[in-house]
Design an enzyme around this catalytic site. Structure first.
Site, PDB file in Angstrom:
ATOM      1  N   GLU A 167       4.626   3.596  -8.404  1.00  0.00           N
ATOM      2  CA  GLU A 167       4.902   4.264  -7.152  1.00  0.00           C
ATOM      3  C   GLU A 167       5.533   5.787  -7.427  1.00  0.00           C
ATOM      4  O   GLU A 167       6.495   6.068  -8.063  1.00  0.00           O
ATOM      5  CB  GLU A 167       5.967   3.514  -6.378  1.00  0.00           C
ATOM      6  CG  GLU A 167       6.618   4.011  -5.117  1.00  0.00           C
ATOM      7  CD  GLU A 167       5.448   4.662  -4.222  1.00  0.00           C
ATOM      8  OE1 GLU A 167       5.402   5.705  -3.804  1.00  0.00           O
ATOM      9  OE2 GLU A 167       4.655   3.776  -4.058  1.00  0.00           O
ATOM     10  N   GLY A 191       8.617   0.619  -0.418  1.00  0.00           N
ATOM     11  CA  GLY A 191       8.339   0.401   0.737  1.00  0.00           C
ATOM     12  C   GLY A 191       6.870   1.157   1.481  1.00  0.00           C
ATOM     13  O   GLY A 191       6.770   0.661   2.368  1.00  0.00           O
ATOM     14  N   GLY A 238      -3.876  10.226  22.343  1.00  0.00           N
ATOM     15  CA  GLY A 238      -3.372   9.123  23.052  1.00  0.00           C
ATOM     16  C   GLY A 238      -3.715   7.647  22.269  1.00  0.00           C
ATOM     17  O   GLY A 238      -3.798   6.687  23.126  1.00  0.00           O
ATOM     18  N   GLY A 239      -3.494   7.803  21.002  1.00  0.00           N
ATOM     19  CA  GLY A 239      -3.507   6.404  20.328  1.00  0.00           C
ATOM     20  C   GLY A 239      -2.194   5.835  20.245  1.00  0.00           C
ATOM     21  O   GLY A 239      -1.078   6.338  20.757  1.00  0.00           O
ATOM     22  N   ILE A 268      -3.846  11.946  15.607  1.00  0.00           N
ATOM     23  CA  ILE A 268      -5.054  11.605  15.830  1.00  0.00           C
ATOM     24  C   ILE A 268      -5.882  10.789  14.757  1.00  0.00           C
ATOM     25  O   ILE A 268      -6.974  10.556  14.686  1.00  0.00           O
ATOM     26  CB  ILE A 268      -6.004  12.993  15.837  1.00  0.00           C
ATOM     27  CG1 ILE A 268      -5.765  13.729  14.590  1.00  0.00           C
ATOM     28  CG2 ILE A 268      -5.695  13.858  17.047  1.00  0.00           C
ATOM     29  CD1 ILE A 268      -6.691  15.022  14.383  1.00  0.00           C
ATOM     30  N   ASP A 308      -4.791   0.232   3.351  1.00  0.00           N
ATOM     31  CA  ASP A 308      -5.597   1.103   4.201  1.00  0.00           C
ATOM     32  C   ASP A 308      -6.455   1.700   3.458  1.00  0.00           C
ATOM     33  O   ASP A 308      -7.717   2.070   4.162  1.00  0.00           O
ATOM     34  CB  ASP A 308      -4.610   2.227   4.521  1.00  0.00           C
ATOM     35  CG  ASP A 308      -3.476   1.947   5.616  1.00  0.00           C
ATOM     36  OD1 ASP A 308      -3.387   0.728   6.007  1.00  0.00           O
ATOM     37  OD2 ASP A 308      -2.571   2.717   5.849  1.00  0.00           O
ATOM     38  N   HIS A 358      10.187 -23.482  29.376  1.00  0.00           N
ATOM     39  CA  HIS A 358      10.402 -22.885  30.653  1.00  0.00           C
ATOM     40  C   HIS A 358      11.973 -22.394  31.057  1.00  0.00           C
ATOM     41  O   HIS A 358      12.954 -23.208  30.652  1.00  0.00           O
ATOM     42  CB  HIS A 358      10.021 -23.814  31.870  1.00  0.00           C
ATOM     43  CG  HIS A 358      10.198 -23.045  33.141  1.00  0.00           C
ATOM     44  ND1 HIS A 358       9.132 -22.286  33.744  1.00  0.00           N
ATOM     45  CD2 HIS A 358      11.029 -23.316  34.160  1.00  0.00           C
ATOM     46  CE1 HIS A 358       9.684 -21.799  35.007  1.00  0.00           C
ATOM     47  NE2 HIS A 358      10.994 -22.424  35.149  1.00  0.00           N
TER      48      HIS A 358
END
Length: 480
Positions: free
Chosen positions: A32, A38, A185-186, A274, A316, A448
């Site tokens: 890393e 993390g 606007g994401g 974006i 990703d 409830h």
């Protein structure tokens, strides 16, 4: 130096893969570049943003007490931005420290270095870590590639000014700008824009498309859009293009082209949000047999294997959706595959959550996808205006909906907008994964008064038996 398994990247996918592999008895080395484990999620993404969103939400709740319940406090909130930043950093420190201890206890060797492939079985390490060999070479039998993603920044917006921020810069909280422009606007732009607005900045949001959160179901977005527009005092502009940016006299001058906003205006800071792009360039993949598609994602199968028999890919870089929980599950699958177990990543539902106020969450088939693909579904909606708990906490704007197969009554998808939607969606994920029918949900007794009841109630709408609203039974539901 040689390691049977190397994990390149210490984010939620990488450390999950390394820990799982160690638990299965494999010898693991985790490489890393950051000084702490993390990855983006913990260091400059999911966790710090949620810590700040908590602050924003509490401020909002105090405002609601004042306007809706008659509970007043002297003056407005006084924000000490240094203390807010310190508290956010403390959360990160606690979690990263815990990961370091877990790695030690599992016997995972962690090397702080930047790794670049020189072949299908070799990495060249660069860094100051004392454990890096003199020649900087680390060979392996298998490598799990987990290098993650970074914020996308168009060249036209990259003007060399720290006043133009990506999500990382926004989370640093260098200051509290008087004016902030959010481009996009994401979910990232809306989450961070909400934080700055609640902390006191005058926030403007511009989105190129005709609606916020492109890709999400419109009925889920509608309550959020109303609240966002109120939060930014009407400074929400859709169908609006940002033409150019330049730093002028200690501010950023931005040009606009849109029906509601045209010309130029200056802001103290600009947040460009974006989207993100995978980190697959510049790490030597051309020296391996790994294939990368036109969008920069690594091509891999359901076992996370790439075209190179020595390399697997997760998170990703392995394709949409770019979500930490997807990366974690893919990492565990990859570790099992390397260990020789029969495993694959083939979920029926990957939940997505937008942690705005109200939150939006969905899992499985969406209504937009059903329309696009011609899938016949019954869409059953339960409005939170009929929920006793939602009314008690002043959040009747929400809704819960199921997408149900009209022939089998199986639940195919779920969407929720409202307070705590991100917590509620987990029940829907389980139902979809288990292949439950709507009856399984409605016959399970829910406590409830809770918001979780709305999942049961939305199922009851399918059968025409929802107690708090009147909606006659559908013919298809009667046959089921």
């Amino acid at each position: 130096m040689h390691s049977p398994l190397v994990v390149l990247g210490g984010g939620p996918g990488g450390y999950a893969a390394a820990f799982m592999a160690a638990d299965l008895g494999l010898e693991v080395t985790l490489v890393e570049a950051e000084p702490r484990l993390g990855g983006t999620c913990l260091l400059r993404g999911c966790i710090p943003s949620k810590a700040l969103l908590h602050v924003a939400r509490v401020i909002s709740e105090v405002d609601e007490l004042r306007t809706d319940w008659g509970v007043t406090y002297e003056g407005g909130p006084q924000v000490d931005i240094d203390k807010v930043r310190a508290r956010k950093d403390k959360v990160i420190e606690n979690l990263t420290g815990g990961l370091g201890q877990l790695a030690k206890r599992r016997g995972v060797k962690v090397i702080q270095a930047r790794g670049t492939f020189t072949s299908s079985t070799t990495l060249q390490l660069k860094g100051t870590d004392a454990s890096i060999p003199e020649d900087g070479t680390l060979s392996f039998d298998h490598c799990i590639l987990a290098t993650g993603s970074i914020p996308a920044m168009p060249a036209a917006f990259d003007i060399g000014s720290d006043r133009v921020m990506d999500s990382t810069g926004a989370l640093d909280l260098a200051d509290l700008p008087e004016t902030l422009l959010v481009v996009g606007g994401g979910y990232i732009g809306l989450e961070l824009g909400s934080v700055y607005a609640q902390l006191g900045s005058k926030v403007t949001v511009v989105e190129l498309s005709s609606g916020l959160l492109p890709g999400a179901d419109r009925d889920l977005v509608k309550p959020l859009a109303k609240r966002i527009e109120k939060l930014v005092d009407g400074r929400l502009f859709l169908n609006t293009k940002v033409g150019s940016m330049s730093e002028v006299e200690g501010s950023v001058e931005v040009t606009f082209e849109g029906p509601g906003k045209f010309g130029h205006e200056r802001y103290d800071r600009v947040l460009v949000s974006i989207g993100r792009r995978p980190v697959t360039a510049g790490i030597g993949l051309e020296n391996t047999a790994v294939e990368v598609d036109a969008r920069g994602f690594v091509v891999c199968d359901s076992q996370q294997r790439t075209a190179d028999p020595h390399i697997l890919a997760i998170g990703d870089i392995a394709g949409d959706p770019m979500l930490a929980h997807k990366a974690t599950h893919e990492g565990r699958v990859a570790a099992e595959v390397v260990a020789g177990h029969a495993a694959e990543f083939a979920p029926n539902a990957i939940p997505a959550v937008v942690f705005t106020d109200p939150e939006i969450a969905w899992a499985g088939l969406t209504e937009e996808e059903a329309k696009r693909d011609g899938v016949e579904v019954d869409v059953e909606v339960y409005p939170w205006a009929a929920s006793g708990r939602a009314q008690a906490i002043g959040r009747g704007e929400g809704l819960t909906k199921w997408l149900i197969d009209p022939k089998t009554s199986r639940v195919l998808g779920c969407g929720i907008v409202g307070a705590g939607a991100g917590e509620l969606i987990a029940e829907a994920v389980l139902a979809i994964e288990m292949g439950c029918e709507a009856r399984d949900v409605t016959d399970s007794i829910h406590p409830h008064p809770t918001l979780s009841e709305t999942l049961m109630n939305a199922g009851e709408v399918h059968f025409g038996t929802a107690t708090e609203i009147y909606k006659p039974k559908k013919k298809a539901a009667a046959k089921a």
